[in-house]
Motif scaffolding. Structure first.
Motif, PDB file in Angstrom:
ATOM      1  N   THR A   1       0.853  -1.181   0.000  1.00 12.63           N
ATOM      2  CA  THR A   1       0.000   0.000   0.000  1.00 12.63           C
ATOM      3  C   THR A   1       0.889   1.231   0.000  1.00 12.63           C
ATOM      4  OG1 THR A   1      -1.596  -1.211   1.337  1.00 12.63           O
ATOM      5  CG2 THR A   1      -1.869   1.172   1.223  1.00 12.63           C
ATOM      6  N   GLU A   2       0.532   2.204  -0.821  1.00 14.45           N
ATOM      7  CA  GLU A   2       1.301   3.452  -0.859  1.00 14.45           C
ATOM      8  C   GLU A   2       0.601   4.514  -0.013  1.00 14.45           C
ATOM      9  OE1 GLU A   2       1.912   4.637  -4.916  1.00 14.45           O
ATOM     10  OE2 GLU A   2       3.594   3.256  -5.142  1.00 14.45           O
ATOM     11  N   THR A   3       1.389   5.207   0.788  1.00 13.28           N
ATOM     12  CA  THR A   3       0.877   6.351   1.536  1.00 13.28           C
ATOM     13  C   THR A   3       1.630   7.584   1.073  1.00 13.28           C
ATOM     14  OG1 THR A   3       2.437   5.982   3.347  1.00 13.28           O
ATOM     15  CG2 THR A   3       0.290   4.960   3.566  1.00 13.28           C
ATOM     16  N   GLU A   4       0.910   8.677   0.933  1.00 10.50           N
ATOM     17  CA  GLU A   4       1.503   9.906   0.421  1.00 10.50           C
ATOM     18  C   GLU A   4       1.345  11.026   1.447  1.00 10.50           C
ATOM     19  OE1 GLU A   4      -0.436  10.840  -3.240  1.00 10.50           O
ATOM     20  OE2 GLU A   4       0.403   9.103  -4.283  1.00 10.50           O
ATOM     21  N   ARG A   5       2.336  11.925   1.464  1.00 15.91           N
ATOM     22  CA  ARG A   5       2.218  13.128   2.288  1.00 15.91           C
ATOM     23  C   ARG A   5       3.023  14.245   1.638  1.00 15.91           C
ATOM     24  NH1 ARG A   5       6.308  13.753   6.047  1.00 15.91           N
ATOM     25  NH2 ARG A   5       7.898  12.182   5.842  1.00 15.91           N
ATOM     26  N   ASP A   6       2.526  15.452   1.799  1.00 12.21           N
ATOM     27  CA  ASP A   6       3.152  16.620   1.188  1.00 12.21           C
ATOM     28  C   ASP A   6       4.108  17.298   2.155  1.00 12.21           C
ATOM     29  OD1 ASP A   6       1.646  16.213  -1.098  1.00 12.21           O
ATOM     30  OD2 ASP A   6       0.057  17.582  -0.481  1.00 12.21           O
ATOM     31  N   VAL A   7       5.234  17.756   1.624  1.00 12.45           N
ATOM     32  CA  VAL A   7       6.221  18.507   2.412  1.00 12.45           C
ATOM     33  C   VAL A   7       6.741  19.665   1.550  1.00 12.45           C
ATOM     34  CG1 VAL A   7       6.947  16.533   3.817  1.00 12.45           C
ATOM     35  CG2 VAL A   7       8.162  17.045   1.713  1.00 12.45           C
ATOM     36  N   PHE A   8       7.267  20.681   2.210  1.00 10.92           N
ATOM     37  CA  PHE A   8       7.881  21.796   1.500  1.00 10.92           C
ATOM     38  C   PHE A   8       9.329  21.466   1.162  1.00 10.92           C
ATOM     39  CE2 PHE A   8       4.440  24.075   3.664  1.00 10.92           C
ATOM     40  CZ  PHE A   8       3.935  24.791   2.594  1.00 10.92           C
ATOM     41  N   ALA A   9       9.760  21.897  -0.014  1.00  7.82           N
ATOM     42  CA  ALA A   9      11.128  21.627  -0.448  1.00  7.82           C
ATOM     43  C   ALA A   9      11.582  22.707  -1.412  1.00  7.82           C
ATOM     44  CB  ALA A   9      11.221  20.263  -1.121  1.00  7.82           C
ATOM     45  N   LYS A  10      12.873  22.723  -1.639  1.00  3.73           N
ATOM     46  CA  LYS A  10      13.480  23.622  -2.618  1.00  3.73           C
ATOM     47  C   LYS A  10      13.994  22.763  -3.764  1.00  3.73           C
ATOM     48  CE  LYS A  10      17.562  25.216  -1.697  1.00  3.73           C
ATOM     49  NZ  LYS A  10      18.720  25.963  -1.174  1.00  3.73           N
ATOM     50  N   VAL A  11      13.738  23.195  -4.987  1.00  3.30           N
ATOM     51  CA  VAL A  11      14.244  22.491  -6.161  1.00  3.30           C
ATOM     52  C   VAL A  11      15.631  23.048  -6.464  1.00  3.30           C
ATOM     53  CG1 VAL A  11      13.879  21.985  -8.599  1.00  3.30           C
ATOM     54  CG2 VAL A  11      11.929  22.159  -7.057  1.00  3.30           C
ATOM     55  N   ALA A  12      16.603  22.155  -6.591  1.00  2.00           N
ATOM     56  CA  ALA A  12      17.985  22.576  -6.836  1.00  2.00           C
ATOM     57  C   ALA A  12      18.555  21.800  -8.022  1.00  2.00           C
ATOM     58  CB  ALA A  12      18.836  22.328  -5.590  1.00  2.00           C
ATOM     59  N   SER A  13      19.611  22.329  -8.563  1.00  6.91           N
ATOM     60  CA  SER A  13      20.290  21.671  -9.686  1.00  6.91           C
ATOM     61  C   SER A  13      21.208  20.561  -9.191  1.00  6.91           C
ATOM     62  CB  SER A  13      21.129  22.687 -10.451  1.00  6.91           C
ATOM     63  OG  SER A  13      20.319  23.683 -10.998  1.00  6.91           O
ATOM     64  N   ILE A  14      21.410  19.581 -10.042  1.00  9.52           N
ATOM     65  CA  ILE A  14      22.343  18.497  -9.759  1.00  9.52           C
ATOM     66  C   ILE A  14      23.750  18.996 -10.057  1.00  9.52           C
ATOM     67  CG2 ILE A  14      23.077  16.183 -10.503  1.00  9.52           C
ATOM     68  CD1 ILE A  14      20.474  16.116  -9.007  1.00  9.52           C
ATOM     69  N   THR A  15      24.675  18.721  -9.156  1.00 10.41           N
ATOM     70  CA  THR A  15      26.065  19.098  -9.422  1.00 10.41           C
ATOM     71  C   THR A  15      26.697  18.068 -10.353  1.00 10.41           C
ATOM     72  OG1 THR A  15      26.951  17.872  -7.542  1.00 10.41           O
ATOM     73  CG2 THR A  15      26.273  20.159  -7.134  1.00 10.41           C
ATOM     74  N   GLN A  16      27.815  18.430 -10.924  1.00 11.65           N
ATOM     75  CA  GLN A  16      28.507  17.532 -11.839  1.00 11.65           C
ATOM     76  C   GLN A  16      28.935  16.254 -11.121  1.00 11.65           C
ATOM     77  OE1 GLN A  16      31.954  19.299 -13.680  1.00 11.65           O
ATOM     78  NE2 GLN A  16      31.891  17.878 -15.387  1.00 11.65           N
ATOM     79  N   THR A  17      29.413  16.382  -9.903  1.00  9.84           N
ATOM     80  CA  THR A  17      29.829  15.209  -9.123  1.00  9.84           C
ATOM     81  C   THR A  17      28.648  14.284  -8.869  1.00  9.84           C
ATOM     82  OG1 THR A  17      31.539  16.514  -8.059  1.00  9.84           O
ATOM     83  CG2 THR A  17      30.917  14.460  -6.975  1.00  9.84           C
ATOM     84  N   GLU A  18      27.511  14.846  -8.457  1.00 12.14           N
ATOM     85  CA  GLU A  18      26.323  14.030  -8.211  1.00 12.14           C
ATOM     86  C   GLU A  18      25.856  13.339  -9.484  1.00 12.14           C
ATOM     87  OE1 GLU A  18      24.146  16.518  -4.646  1.00 12.14           O
ATOM     88  OE2 GLU A  18      23.980  17.242  -6.700  1.00 12.14           O
ATOM     89  N   PHE A  19      25.944  14.054 -10.603  1.00 13.78           N
ATOM     90  CA  PHE A  19      25.514  13.487 -11.877  1.00 13.78           C
ATOM     91  C   PHE A  19      26.334  12.248 -12.230  1.00 13.78           C
ATOM     92  CE2 PHE A  19      25.829  13.146 -16.500  1.00 13.78           C
ATOM     93  CZ  PHE A  19      24.489  13.057 -16.831  1.00 13.78           C
ATOM     94  N   TYR A  20      27.648  12.354 -12.144  1.00  6.95           N
ATOM     95  CA  TYR A  20      28.506  11.226 -12.517  1.00  6.95           C
ATOM     96  C   TYR A  20      28.442  10.086 -11.507  1.00  6.95           C
ATOM     97  CZ  TYR A  20      30.201  13.881 -16.439  1.00  6.95           C
ATOM     98  OH  TYR A  20      30.263  14.578 -17.621  1.00  6.95           O
ATOM     99  N   GLN A  21      28.239  10.398 -10.234  1.00  4.76           N
ATOM    100  CA  GLN A  21      28.072   9.334  -9.245  1.00  4.76           C
ATOM    101  C   GLN A  21      26.777   8.569  -9.506  1.00  4.76           C
ATOM    102  OE1 GLN A  21      28.325  11.379  -5.497  1.00  4.76           O
ATOM    103  NE2 GLN A  21      30.546  11.180  -5.384  1.00  4.76           N
TER     104      GLN A  21
END
Length: 78
Positions: free
Chosen positions: A24-44
């Motif tokens: 069963t899936e349960t959902e809940r809303d939270v506040f967040a900030k959308v950020a860009s992926i860094t080059q290191t994160e992308f390659y990892q």
């Protein structure tokens, strides 16, 4: 600024009255900030077979409870 709302989706496994395993899936809303992926994160991520496009920074670390899925209106959700 944490002005976006994302939906965190948790999967809860259980057993029904017949002994079958259910999910069963349960959902809940939270506040967040959308950020860009860094080059290191992308390659990892690529090394793990993933293709990240954005990352979400949740306003408060206590809002996260090990959810593995996220829904965001900016990516096909309406």
């Amino acid at each position: 600024m944490n002005n976006e709302v994302i939906t965190l989706v948790a999967e809860v496994k259980g057993v029904d009255e017949y002994g079958d395993i259910t999910t069963t899936e349960t959902e809940r809303d939270v506040f967040a900030k959308v950020a860009s992926i860094t080059q290191t994160e992308f390659y990892q991520a690529m090394a793990q077979g993933l293709k990240p496009e954005v990352k979400f920074v949740i306003a408060d670390y206590l809002d996260y409870k090990n959810e593995q899925k996220v829904k965001y209106k900016g990516f096909g959700e309406e």
